[in-house]
Scaffold this motif. Structure first.
Motif, PDB file in Angstrom:
ATOM      1  N   ALA A  22       0.836  -1.206   0.000  1.00  8.61           N
ATOM      2  CA  ALA A  22       0.000   0.000   0.000  1.00  8.61           C
ATOM      3  C   ALA A  22       0.871   1.256   0.000  1.00  8.61           C
ATOM      4  O   ALA A  22       0.589   2.228  -0.718  1.00  8.61           O
ATOM      5  CB  ALA A  22      -0.930  -0.004   1.214  1.00  8.61           C
ATOM      6  N   THR A  23       1.935   1.242   0.776  1.00  8.17           N
ATOM      7  CA  THR A  23       2.862   2.380   0.821  1.00  8.17           C
ATOM      8  C   THR A  23       3.559   2.563  -0.518  1.00  8.17           C
ATOM      9  O   THR A  23       3.732   3.701  -1.003  1.00  8.17           O
ATOM     10  CB  THR A  23       3.912   2.180   1.931  1.00  8.17           C
ATOM     11  OG1 THR A  23       3.245   2.089   3.199  1.00  8.17           O
ATOM     12  CG2 THR A  23       4.897   3.336   1.974  1.00  8.17           C
ATOM     13  N   LYS A  24       3.959   1.456  -1.132  1.00  6.04           N
ATOM     14  CA  LYS A  24       4.592   1.528  -2.452  1.00  6.04           C
ATOM     15  C   LYS A  24       3.649   2.173  -3.457  1.00  6.04           C
ATOM     16  O   LYS A  24       4.064   2.999  -4.271  1.00  6.04           O
ATOM     17  CB  LYS A  24       4.987   0.127  -2.920  1.00  6.04           C
ATOM     18  CG  LYS A  24       5.643   0.098  -4.290  1.00  6.04           C
ATOM     19  CD  LYS A  24       6.035  -1.322  -4.692  1.00  6.04           C
ATOM     20  CE  LYS A  24       6.611  -1.358  -6.103  1.00  6.04           C
ATOM     21  NZ  LYS A  24       6.986  -2.744  -6.512  1.00  6.04           N
ATOM     22  N   TRP A  25       2.376   1.812  -3.408  1.00  8.82           N
ATOM     23  CA  TRP A  25       1.380   2.407  -4.307  1.00  8.82           C
ATOM     24  C   TRP A  25       1.306   3.921  -4.082  1.00  8.82           C
ATOM     25  O   TRP A  25       1.316   4.700  -5.034  1.00  8.82           O
ATOM     26  CB  TRP A  25       0.020   1.765  -4.059  1.00  8.82           C
ATOM     27  CG  TRP A  25      -1.094   2.334  -4.876  1.00  8.82           C
ATOM     28  CD1 TRP A  25      -1.894   3.403  -4.565  1.00  8.82           C
ATOM     29  CD2 TRP A  25      -1.535   1.888  -6.165  1.00  8.82           C
ATOM     30  NE1 TRP A  25      -2.807   3.637  -5.569  1.00  8.82           N
ATOM     31  CE2 TRP A  25      -2.620   2.722  -6.552  1.00  8.82           C
ATOM     32  CE3 TRP A  25      -1.138   0.846  -7.011  1.00  8.82           C
ATOM     33  CZ2 TRP A  25      -3.282   2.553  -7.768  1.00  8.82           C
ATOM     34  CZ3 TRP A  25      -1.813   0.672  -8.216  1.00  8.82           C
ATOM     35  CH2 TRP A  25      -2.868   1.525  -8.581  1.00  8.82           C
ATOM     36  N   ASP A  26       1.228   4.325  -2.830  1.00  7.80           N
ATOM     37  CA  ASP A  26       1.128   5.748  -2.508  1.00  7.80           C
ATOM     38  C   ASP A  26       2.328   6.535  -3.028  1.00  7.80           C
ATOM     39  O   ASP A  26       2.190   7.687  -3.444  1.00  7.80           O
ATOM     40  CB  ASP A  26       1.031   5.943  -0.996  1.00  7.80           C
ATOM     41  CG  ASP A  26      -0.311   5.491  -0.422  1.00  7.80           C
ATOM     42  OD1 ASP A  26      -1.326   5.587  -1.138  1.00  7.80           O
ATOM     43  OD2 ASP A  26      -0.330   5.047   0.739  1.00  7.80           O
ATOM     44  N   GLU A  27       3.501   5.912  -3.011  1.00  3.75           N
ATOM     45  CA  GLU A  27       4.731   6.622  -3.346  1.00  3.75           C
ATOM     46  C   GLU A  27       5.119   6.491  -4.818  1.00  3.75           C
ATOM     47  O   GLU A  27       6.132   7.064  -5.242  1.00  3.75           O
ATOM     48  CB  GLU A  27       5.880   6.102  -2.469  1.00  3.75           C
ATOM     49  CG  GLU A  27       5.666   6.394  -0.979  1.00  3.75           C
ATOM     50  CD  GLU A  27       6.731   5.778  -0.094  1.00  3.75           C
ATOM     51  OE1 GLU A  27       7.540   4.967  -0.618  1.00  3.75           O
ATOM     52  OE2 GLU A  27       6.767   6.117   1.111  1.00  3.75           O
TER      53      GLU A  27
END
Length: 377
Positions: free
Chosen positions: A293-298
């Protein structure tokens, strides 16, 4: 905002767990839960800031959805579709801005709720690529929609339905935004599942429904392989259910003391083994969920479109590990876990539903294989 919302959601866990008994037994929809979420401002969190929302990250959304799943899986899965779709529509900008803005205003001002209605009795899940049998006929300034959709989750309280339909006279498929008050729209209460009984995933029936021309909000490319990060709300929900099962089993083990032993069964090596295995699976799942999820956000748009297999892998891994966690919890509690008075039997049934939410396990494995082979070329 994040910490305050997290605390408010945690306060709802026990209340939602208590209500879940009745909704599971009756197969009724948790209206009070949804209203509670409206009142604390939860349902508008993914609305863009420019329209009055918080525009929260995917990482924060899945954390919130996991908390809700621990309280009640049906509530988490139901509201997750709305939350994720609102976020997805902003990211994709697939609707005309004025329509999306008006919709967001309705969410902010009135607590309006949206879900897509895409599955059909014959075509099944849209992820398999079938063309909708629901039809849309162009008659000048309006569309006439006819058809039936299955698995319309949260049907009792939805204000808008995103309906996929084949456009008559063409090979095109469109997504139409249909307001609940539209004449000819009805809900047929067909939901009789033994799992996620509170989602009210009934049939949506459309009989000569007339809508404005501009409510064709999106043209659908059935061959599209776009990555959809918002679907991580699904594994987040099931991880929450698994955490509820884990917590119940640990509390049981710490309090159950048969007269054949000193202390409680939590002191027994075989029980400690199962508790440790549950925690290992939970940690693996949580880290996988939050990191992707963090990878998607970034990531930028191009990188996100390369994440489809990775996103599917999260759902595959978490749902299957959640099933294993619930199984371990039931082994700790023993035969009492099969009592209708015990929440573990509900968690056991609910967790199985995750296997049938998109993306399907077989499609994920094939996609992972294709991506891996391609990388080695």
């Amino acid at each position: 905002m994040a910490d305050k919302m997290k605390d408010m959601l945690k306060d709802k866990i026990k209340v939602f767990q208590e209500r879940a008994w009745k909704h599971d037994e009756e197969g009724s929809f948790p209206r009070k839960n949804i209203q509670d979420l409206r009142e604390i401002g939860y349902t508008s969190l993914t609305v863009p800031k420019k329209y009055g929302g918080e525009e929260i990250s995917l990482r924060l959304l899945v954390e919130f959805q996991k908390i809700l799943g621990k309280g009640d899986g049906s509530t988490s899965l139901s509201i997750g579709w709305h939350m994720g779709l609102v976020k997805h529509l902003h990211e994709q900008q697939s609707w005309k801005e004025e329509i999306y803005e008006a919709f967001c205003k309705d969410v902010i001002d009135n607590g309006a709720l949206l879900n897509n209605a895409a599955s059909e009795p014959v075509t099944g899940s849209p992820t398999r690529g079938g063309k909708p049998e629901t039809t849309a006929k162009d008659i000048g300034d309006t569309w006439i929609i006819n058809g039936r959709k299955t698995f319309t989750t949260m049907s009792p309280v939805l204000n808008y339905f995103g309906v996929s339909a084949s456009i008559e006279g063409t090979d095109e498929v469109g997504n139409f935004l249909i307001p609940r008050e539209s004449k000819g729209l009805s809900i047929e209460e067909t939901w009789d599942s033994i799992a996620m009984r509170g989602t009210a995933s009934n049939d949506l029936v459309l009989q000569n429904v007339s809508i404005k021309k501009e409510l064709l909000v999106e043209n659908i490319n059935r061959g599209s392989k776009a990555a959809n990060g918002w679907l991580l709300h699904i594994p987040a929900c099931y991880l929450g259910i698994a955490e509820a099962a884990q917590q119940y089993a640990i509390d049981f083990a710490k309090s159950y003391s048969p007269n054949s032993i000193k202390g409680t069964i939590a002191d027994l090596p075989n029980v400690k083994q199962k508790i440790g295995e549950m925690e290992l699976k939970r940690l693996q799942s949580e880290h996988f969920l939050f990191s992707v999820a963090t990878k998607w956000d970034e990531s930028d748009h191009e990188t996100r479109q390369q994440m489809k297999a990775e996103l599917g892998a999260v759902k595959h891994a978490i749902v299957n590990q959640a099933i294993e966690i619930v199984d371990l919890a039931m082994r700790i509690v023993g035969a009492k876990s099969l009592s209708m008075k015990n929440p573990l039997q509900r968690y056991y049934r609910d967790i199985r539903a995750g296997l049938h939410n998109p993306p399907m396990d077989d499609m994920t494995i094939m996609l992972l294989a294709a991506d891996t082979i391609k990388k080695e070329e």
